[in-house]
Design a protein around this motif. Sequence first.
Motif, PDB file in Angstrom:
ATOM      1  N   ALA A 151     -25.956 -23.573  -3.946  1.00  0.00           N
ATOM      2  CA  ALA A 151     -24.813 -24.294  -3.550  1.00  0.00           C
ATOM      3  C   ALA A 151     -23.681 -23.322  -3.024  1.00  0.00           C
ATOM      4  O   ALA A 151     -22.870 -23.798  -2.058  1.00  0.00           O
ATOM      5  N   GLU A 152     -23.630 -22.026  -3.670  1.00  0.00           N
ATOM      6  CA  GLU A 152     -22.586 -21.074  -3.040  1.00  0.00           C
ATOM      7  C   GLU A 152     -23.152 -20.659  -1.444  1.00  0.00           C
ATOM      8  O   GLU A 152     -22.061 -20.607  -0.722  1.00  0.00           O
ATOM      9  N   LEU A 153     -24.301 -20.764  -1.290  1.00  0.00           N
ATOM     10  CA  LEU A 153     -24.910 -20.262   0.171  1.00  0.00           C
ATOM     11  C   LEU A 153     -24.307 -21.517   1.027  1.00  0.00           C
ATOM     12  O   LEU A 153     -23.740 -21.186   2.177  1.00  0.00           O
ATOM     13  N   MET A 154     -24.579 -22.705   0.569  1.00  0.00           N
ATOM     14  CA  MET A 154     -24.205 -23.733   1.432  1.00  0.00           C
ATOM     15  C   MET A 154     -22.625 -23.801   1.896  1.00  0.00           C
ATOM     16  O   MET A 154     -22.293 -24.004   2.902  1.00  0.00           O
ATOM     17  N   VAL A 155     -21.788 -23.428   0.655  1.00  0.00           N
ATOM     18  CA  VAL A 155     -20.356 -23.319   1.133  1.00  0.00           C
ATOM     19  C   VAL A 155     -20.065 -22.186   2.090  1.00  0.00           C
ATOM     20  O   VAL A 155     -19.249 -22.571   2.943  1.00  0.00           O
ATOM     21  N   GLU A 156     -20.759 -21.064   1.947  1.00  0.00           N
ATOM     22  CA  GLU A 156     -20.378 -19.956   3.053  1.00  0.00           C
ATOM     23  C   GLU A 156     -21.131 -20.359   4.237  1.00  0.00           C
ATOM     24  O   GLU A 156     -20.418 -19.880   5.447  1.00  0.00           O
ATOM     25  N   LEU A 157     -22.148 -21.003   4.423  1.00  0.00           N
ATOM     26  CA  LEU A 157     -22.716 -21.444   5.638  1.00  0.00           C
ATOM     27  C   LEU A 157     -21.706 -22.247   6.529  1.00  0.00           C
ATOM     28  O   LEU A 157     -21.417 -22.217   7.517  1.00  0.00           O
ATOM     29  N   ASN A 158     -21.095 -23.117   5.649  1.00  0.00           N
ATOM     30  CA  ASN A 158     -20.181 -24.419   6.050  1.00  0.00           C
ATOM     31  C   ASN A 158     -18.917 -23.790   6.661  1.00  0.00           C
ATOM     32  O   ASN A 158     -18.238 -24.395   7.553  1.00  0.00           O
ATOM     33  N   ASP A 159     -18.616 -22.437   6.027  1.00  0.00           N
ATOM     34  CA  ASP A 159     -17.376 -21.804   6.361  1.00  0.00           C
ATOM     35  C   ASP A 159     -17.566 -21.007   7.941  1.00  0.00           C
ATOM     36  O   ASP A 159     -16.578 -20.777   8.744  1.00  0.00           O
ATOM     37  N   LEU A 160     -18.747 -21.034   8.333  1.00  0.00           N
ATOM     38  CA  LEU A 160     -19.296 -20.072   9.479  1.00  0.00           C
ATOM     39  C   LEU A 160     -18.842 -21.211  10.823  1.00  0.00           C
ATOM     40  O   LEU A 160     -18.923 -22.378  10.481  1.00  0.00           O
ATOM     41  N   GLN A 161     -18.826 -20.848  11.754  1.00  0.00           N
ATOM     42  CA  GLN A 161     -18.583 -21.579  13.039  1.00  0.00           C
ATOM     43  C   GLN A 161     -20.072 -22.119  13.424  1.00  0.00           C
ATOM     44  O   GLN A 161     -20.457 -21.798  14.611  1.00  0.00           O
ATOM     45  N   VAL A 162     -20.800 -22.623  12.487  1.00  0.00           N
ATOM     46  CA  VAL A 162     -21.960 -23.306  12.839  1.00  0.00           C
ATOM     47  C   VAL A 162     -21.912 -24.768  12.287  1.00  0.00           C
ATOM     48  O   VAL A 162     -21.231 -25.079  11.553  1.00  0.00           O
ATOM     49  N   GLU A 163     -22.955 -25.543  13.053  1.00  0.00           N
ATOM     50  CA  GLU A 163     -23.214 -26.902  12.546  1.00  0.00           C
ATOM     51  C   GLU A 163     -24.341 -26.867  11.566  1.00  0.00           C
ATOM     52  O   GLU A 163     -25.321 -26.400  11.806  1.00  0.00           O
ATOM     53  N   VAL A 164     -24.276 -27.346  10.455  1.00  0.00           N
ATOM     54  CA  VAL A 164     -24.867 -27.247   9.220  1.00  0.00           C
ATOM     55  C   VAL A 164     -25.592 -28.522   8.862  1.00  0.00           C
ATOM     56  O   VAL A 164     -24.815 -29.409   8.560  1.00  0.00           O
ATOM     57  N   LYS A 165     -26.720 -28.664   9.007  1.00  0.00           N
ATOM     58  CA  LYS A 165     -27.409 -30.100   8.436  1.00  0.00           C
ATOM     59  C   LYS A 165     -28.388 -29.800   7.549  1.00  0.00           C
ATOM     60  O   LYS A 165     -29.505 -29.103   7.526  1.00  0.00           O
ATOM     61  N   HIS A 166     -28.057 -30.306   6.157  1.00  0.00           N
ATOM     62  CA  HIS A 166     -29.266 -30.235   4.910  1.00  0.00           C
ATOM     63  C   HIS A 166     -30.213 -31.164   5.163  1.00  0.00           C
ATOM     64  O   HIS A 166     -30.008 -32.389   4.877  1.00  0.00           O
ATOM     65  N   LEU A 167     -31.492 -30.823   5.569  1.00  0.00           N
ATOM     66  CA  LEU A 167     -32.501 -31.827   5.659  1.00  0.00           C
ATOM     67  C   LEU A 167     -33.003 -32.326   4.331  1.00  0.00           C
ATOM     68  O   LEU A 167     -33.377 -33.364   4.123  1.00  0.00           O
ATOM     69  N   GLY A 168     -32.905 -31.414   3.367  1.00  0.00           N
ATOM     70  CA  GLY A 168     -33.342 -31.769   2.031  1.00  0.00           C
ATOM     71  C   GLY A 168     -33.837 -30.586   1.152  1.00  0.00           C
ATOM     72  O   GLY A 168     -34.211 -29.446   1.742  1.00  0.00           O
ATOM     73  N   SER A 169     -33.756 -30.960  -0.221  1.00  0.00           N
ATOM     74  CA  SER A 169     -34.256 -30.098  -1.217  1.00  0.00           C
ATOM     75  C   SER A 169     -35.648 -30.932  -1.735  1.00  0.00           C
ATOM     76  O   SER A 169     -35.170 -32.034  -2.274  1.00  0.00           O
ATOM     77  N   TYR A 170     -36.379 -30.306  -2.115  1.00  0.00           N
ATOM     78  CA  TYR A 170     -37.736 -31.117  -2.396  1.00  0.00           C
ATOM     79  C   TYR A 170     -38.755 -30.181  -3.187  1.00  0.00           C
ATOM     80  O   TYR A 170     -38.589 -28.891  -2.761  1.00  0.00           O
ATOM     81  N   PRO A 171     -39.662 -30.763  -3.814  1.00  0.00           N
ATOM     82  CA  PRO A 171     -40.668 -30.070  -4.700  1.00  0.00           C
ATOM     83  C   PRO A 171     -41.864 -29.344  -3.557  1.00  0.00           C
ATOM     84  O   PRO A 171     -42.190 -29.759  -2.799  1.00  0.00           O
ATOM     85  N   LYS A 172     -41.988 -28.052  -3.916  1.00  0.00           N
ATOM     86  CA  LYS A 172     -43.014 -27.572  -3.525  1.00  0.00           C
ATOM     87  C   LYS A 172     -44.383 -28.122  -3.394  1.00  0.00           C
ATOM     88  O   LYS A 172     -44.368 -29.055  -4.274  1.00  0.00           O
ATOM     89  N   ALA A 173     -45.273 -28.134  -2.244  1.00  0.00           N
ATOM     90  CA  ALA A 173     -46.510 -28.629  -2.508  1.00  0.00           C
ATOM     91  C   ALA A 173     -47.080 -28.553  -3.544  1.00  0.00           C
ATOM     92  O   ALA A 173     -47.264 -27.033  -4.031  1.00  0.00           O
ATOM     93  N   VAL A 174     -47.777 -29.369  -4.470  1.00  0.00           N
ATOM     94  CA  VAL A 174     -48.366 -29.120  -5.761  1.00  0.00           C
ATOM     95  C   VAL A 174     -50.038 -28.905  -5.455  1.00  0.00           C
ATOM     96  O   VAL A 174     -50.655 -27.708  -5.831  1.00  0.00           O
ATOM     97  N   LEU A 175     -50.532 -29.978  -4.732  1.00  0.00           N
ATOM     98  CA  LEU A 175     -51.979 -29.619  -4.351  1.00  0.00           C
ATOM     99  C   LEU A 175     -52.331 -29.243  -2.970  1.00  0.00           C
ATOM    100  O   LEU A 175     -51.331 -29.450  -1.821  1.00  0.00           O
TER     101      LEU A 175
END
Length: 296
Positions: A272-296
């Motif tokens: 969450a802190e990382l996302m705040v800092e990235l959004n403060d940079l002069q970049v376009e940030v798109k969060h594609l998703g947070s999801y479980p690592k592959a289990v099988l």
Amino acid sequence: MSVNQPPAGDAQEAELRVLRDQIDSVDRQIHQLLNDRARLAQQVAEVKERYRQGEETPVFYRPEREAQVLRAVMARNEGPLADATVGRLFREVMSVCLALEEPLKVVFLGPEGTFTQQAAQKHFGQAAECHALDSLEQVFTAVEQGEAHYAVVPIESEDAGLIRHTLDLFRRFNLHICGEVELTPEAASSQLNRCPRYLVVGRDAIGPSGEDKTSLLLICGDEPGALHDLLAPFHRRKISLTRLETRSSGQHDWKTLFYIDFEGHVSDDRVAELMVELNDLQVEVKHLGSYPKAVL
């Protein structure tokens, strides 16, 4: 041979009959427990329907919950079946039970019989309704418009390169990555040097499962040192990157697109802190998703 001793064939058959009777008894217990689990799944659906809010559609499939269950199954396994084998069995059990709540509609890039279909069936099980579509754009559109619950799309090809068209569609559509699927080289092709990777795409963000990944698209100007500035926030927080790819945005705007996978969920404090800092940079940030690592 003793006069009272039965022939060897008769003795073997007697021992096998005892074991077969035990197998039949265990099968009956398994059958009963499977039906018990299925009835519980139906009760879950009834509870969700009873507490639904207006026209809101209840959420029956929870990727983070499924990942937790499969991890627990594999962790408690004592053999002789392999962990992955037990995991696949339980995935099918969950697949057929979920179909009693609501059959999942899953779309993928056709034609039928491709590795993408294998990935969809591996992730959702045989009870899911998997349908092939003619283009990736149709696949994304079907999910966005609610014609399908989820899509399975290729993100990493057999030669370890990212699928550029998939990245372009992630930039255009407001969908979320809900999971990942890896096919073993044996399941795909004996010529592969690495596992092809696919992403599960849906309309809703996914809660934390305890072992998660996050994927981002970052678009910035083509200035010297841009990559260093983008990676510095990750380094300061000791966040491990699992994938980093760069390419032109492809829109004649002299911008560079960075695709990044890293460990953690967006609900984690560090992320969450990382996302705040990235959004403060002069970049376009798109969060594609947070999801479980592959289990099988």
